[in-house]
Scaffold this active site. Structure first.
Site, PDB file in Angstrom:
ATOM      1  N   HIS A 171       8.458  -1.185  -3.747  1.00  0.00           N
ATOM      2  CA  HIS A 171       7.556  -1.197  -4.149  1.00  0.00           C
ATOM      3  C   HIS A 171       6.446  -0.924  -3.563  1.00  0.00           C
ATOM      4  O   HIS A 171       6.720  -1.656  -2.751  1.00  0.00           O
ATOM      5  CB  HIS A 171       7.122  -2.008  -5.573  1.00  0.00           C
ATOM      6  CG  HIS A 171       5.436  -1.673  -6.969  1.00  0.00           C
ATOM      7  ND1 HIS A 171       4.839  -2.757  -6.529  1.00  0.00           N
ATOM      8  CD2 HIS A 171       5.190  -0.518  -7.338  1.00  0.00           C
ATOM      9  CE1 HIS A 171       3.336  -1.890  -7.135  1.00  0.00           C
ATOM     10  NE2 HIS A 171       4.049  -1.046  -7.345  1.00  0.00           N
ATOM     11  N   THR A 214      -1.884   2.008  -3.662  1.00  0.00           N
ATOM     12  CA  THR A 214      -2.331   1.781  -3.616  1.00  0.00           C
ATOM     13  C   THR A 214      -4.024   2.785  -3.814  1.00  0.00           C
ATOM     14  O   THR A 214      -2.927   3.827  -4.699  1.00  0.00           O
ATOM     15  CB  THR A 214      -3.099   1.919  -1.988  1.00  0.00           C
ATOM     16  OG1 THR A 214      -2.707   3.326  -1.884  1.00  0.00           O
ATOM     17  CG2 THR A 214      -2.345   1.401  -0.840  1.00  0.00           C
TER      18      THR A 214
END
Length: 296
Positions: free
Chosen positions: A128, A131
Site C-alpha cells: 500500500h 501521498t
C-alpha cells in the site's frame, strides 16, 4: 450540494495543481511498471494473459474535482488499484473541527495518489502507498508506504523483503532529515497495528501526516522521494518472489492474512474514513479490499 470555495489564495491553488500533476505522472509510471511485471510473470505459474489497467475517470458530487481510478485484474496481480484525486471544496462542520486551519473557514483544496496491490502469489507481499497534499488556511503533506507479507515466515523484520523495503524508505527520508525515518517508521508501526488482534498488519514502512516544515519545496520534494522510492523497491521485491512456487496451504494462509487487511481498513484506516466523509469516489476508496479473503 456544497459549492466550491474560492477563498484560498492563488499560490495555494498553484501548489495543489503542481502536486496534482506530479501524482498523475507517478500514477502513469506505476501502472506501466505493474503492467511490465504482468508481462514478465512466468507462464508456468501464471498461465492467463497479462492484465492491463482500466482507467476510470470520476467527478465529485460535492465541490469541484474528481480523479482517475486505475484498476487491474491480472495474472500476477489478482487486484491492483492506482488512483489519483483532487478537490476544491468545503469540509462539513464535523470534519472542519478536526482539520487544522478549517475552524473559521472550511474551504480546502487537495490532491492525492493512493494505491493497493494484492498479488495472486502468497509469496509476493501485498503493498500500500499513498501521498497527498491538503490545504485549508494551513497546508501539509501526508502519506507513506507499508508492506504486508502474507506468510508468517516472511513477516520478520529480518526477512529480505522487510530489510529492502525499510532501506528504501530510509533512503527517501535521510537526505531531508535523518530523524524523519525513525520517527515515521515508529508512527507506521503504531498506526498499522490491530489492537483487537494485538498484532501489526504487516512489517511496516513509514507513515506521516500534517507534515509541514514551513518550506513547501522541501516538503514536496520529500513526498516525491517517497513515491520514487516505492516505484523502485516494490518491483524489485516482486521480481525476487514471483517465480517461487506456492502450496495450497500458502494460499489458505494468504486468504486469512488478507482478512486482517480488511479489518484494519474498515475499522481504523483514516484515509477510508476521510474519503467517504469528504465525498470521494466509493469505488476507488474501497478498492483496497482484497478480491478473495477468508476468516477461519
Amino acid at each position: 450540494m456544497s459549492e466550491p470555495a474560492p477563498t484560498l489564495p492563488p499560490e495555494i491553488l498553484a501548489r495543489r495543481d503542481r502536486a496534482k500533476a506530479w501524482f498523475e505522472d507517478l500514477q502513469a509510471r506505476i501502472c506501466a511498471e505493474l503492467e511490465r511485471l504482468e508481462d514478465e510473470a512466468p507462464p508456468e505459474l501464471y498461465p492467463d494473459a497479462p492484465g492491463r489497467f482500466e482507467m476510470r475517470p470520476w467527478t465529485r458530487e460535492t465541490g469541484v474535482g474528481g480523479g482517475t481510478g486505475g484498476h487491474l485484474k491480472g495474472r500476477l496481480f489478482e487486484k491492483a488499484g492506482v488512483h489519483t484525486s483532487a478537490a476544491t471544496a468545503r469540509f462539513s462542520p464535523e470534519m472542519a473541527a478536526q482539520m487544522p486551519g478549517a475552524d473559521k473557514d472550511p474551504s480546502y483544496v487537495s490532491a492525492s495518489i493512493s494505491l493497493i496491490v494484492h498479488p495472486v502469489s502468497p509469496r509476493v507481499p501485498t503493498v500500500h502507498m499513498n501521498t497527498r497534499f491538503l490545504s485549508t488556511a494551513e497546508s501539509w503533506f501526508g502519506g507513506g508506504a507499508d508492506l504486508t507479507p502474507m506468510l508468517d515466515e516472511q513477516r520478520s523484520q529480518d526477512a529480505d523483503d522487510a530489510k529492502l523495503f525499510h532501506a528504501a524508505m530510509k533512503a527517501a527520508c535521510d537526505p531531508f532529515d535523518p530523524e524523519w525515518h525513525p520517527r515515521y517508521k515508529a508512527w507506521c508501526d503504531e498506526y498499522f497495528f490491530l489492537p483487537h488482534r494485538g498484532e501489526p498488519r504487516g512489517i511496516g514502512g513509514i507513515f506521516y501526516d500534517r507534515h509541514n516544515t514551513g518550506d513547501f519545496e522541501t516538503d514536496f520534494a520529500f513526498t516525491r522521494a517517497v513515491g520514487e522510492a516505492f516505484l523502485d523497491v516494490y518491483p524489485k521485491i516482486v521480481r525476487h518472489r514471483m517465480s517461487e512456487p506456492w502450496t495450497d496451504a500458502d494460499r489458505a494462509e494468504q486468504l486469512v492474512r488478507r482478512g486482517r487487511y480488511v479489518e484494519f481498513n474498515l475499522l481504523y484506516d483514516r484515509g477510508t474514513m476521510f474519503g467517504l466523509k469528504a465525498g470521494g469516489n466509493i469505488e476507488t476508496i474501497l478498492s483496497s479490499m482484497p478480491p478473495l479473503v477468508a476468516w477461519p
